[in-house]
Design an enzyme around this catalytic site. Sequence first.
Site, PDB file in Angstrom:
ATOM      1  CG  ASP A 227      31.620  41.156  -7.406  1.00 17.85           C
ATOM      2  OD1 ASP A 227      32.073  40.321  -8.211  1.00 17.85           O
ATOM      3  OD2 ASP A 227      30.457  41.615  -7.501  1.00 17.85           O
ATOM      4  CG  ASP A 229      26.191  43.651  -8.571  1.00 13.81           C
ATOM      5  OD1 ASP A 229      27.014  43.647  -9.502  1.00 13.81           O
ATOM      6  OD2 ASP A 229      25.010  43.983  -8.726  1.00 13.81           O
TER       7      ASP A 229
HETATM    8  N1  ADE Z   1      30.732  38.371 -12.374  1.00 12.29           N
HETATM    9  C1  ADE Z   1      31.432  38.532 -11.233  1.00 12.29           C
HETATM   10  N2  ADE Z   1      30.924  39.544 -10.492  1.00 12.29           N
HETATM   11  C2  ADE Z   1      29.866  40.022 -11.187  1.00 12.29           C
HETATM   12  C3  ADE Z   1      28.926  41.067 -10.961  1.00 12.29           C
HETATM   13  N3  ADE Z   1      28.970  41.810  -9.858  1.00 12.29           N
HETATM   14  N4  ADE Z   1      27.961  41.279 -11.903  1.00 12.29           N
HETATM   15  C4  ADE Z   1      27.915  40.513 -13.014  1.00 12.29           C
HETATM   16  N5  ADE Z   1      28.775  39.538 -13.287  1.00 12.29           N
HETATM   17  C5  ADE Z   1      29.745  39.275 -12.385  1.00 12.29           C
END
Ligand code: ADE
Length: 294
Positions: A227, A229
Amino acid sequence: SLPTEFAEPVRLAFIGGTGLYHLESLTPVAKLTVSTPWGFPSSPITISKTADGFPIAFLARHGIHHDLLPTDVPSRANIAALKKLGVNTIVAFSAVGSLQQHIKPRDFVVPNQVIDRTKGNRPSTFFEHGFVAHAMFGEPFDLKLNKIIADTCQDVLKGDNVKLHTRETEKSDLTLICMEGPAFSTRAESRLYKSWGGSVINMSCIPESKLAREAEIAYQMICMSTDYDAWNESEEPVTVETVVGNLSANSANAHLVAEKLVTVLEPKIKSGEVGLDYQHSMKFSVSTKEKGRN
Ligand code: ADE
């Protein structure tokens, strides 16, 4: 059922993160419940063997049913249990969020630096009770392992539309931010980490990597981006659904990487080329003076 004892030393271990609860290419020959002074590990440790009998350990970081929060992962028990089996090399997988536009969901990242943003409530040393030691952690990962893993991932992911990001491809440090969680970051936090030069973010590298260093084990984390974030306003903010969806799509690549890594690492671990860089390193890290003197 599988045997619960294993007599010979096991040198190589994989730790699986979210979406990676076993390795398909490996057929377990034993399932061990290992007790340590720090309790029991996250899951039973399964042992598999290559065609020529080289044993490999696998541990599911969040438990096989994913019932451990990142904060509650018993990292000391996990590392101590692997050490007890004889492990000197750990390859750890982790789902991460991307803090850079060019690191796309489903890309693979082999980081070489870490910023600890955990909140100090995870036991993160084996040294306590009047015994003080300061492990060297300027290079949080084993550089030899980093290079071998980067090359192997490059080989395996070649031709795929999944990109690999390493220190070599980026020509700069690849920095993993490890946050406490379990909630994901706010947009402001996400932008702060980006401004610090963070490449990717997860909740799992600390204290696992520190404890591996204290245990004199060569350790490298392989990150799988799931992703963007929260910083990237043109994308939906991160949800568990996105993370899990992208990871399961990606787990085929993780299995391929692990399978290839076993063949590359087996001879190097057997010859001592990999796994021994930190052997005896803690001898020079202890500050406690011999009692009875001075
Ligand atoms: N693990 C997978 N995506 C994450 C994110 N955006 N922030 C923290 N841990 C994660």
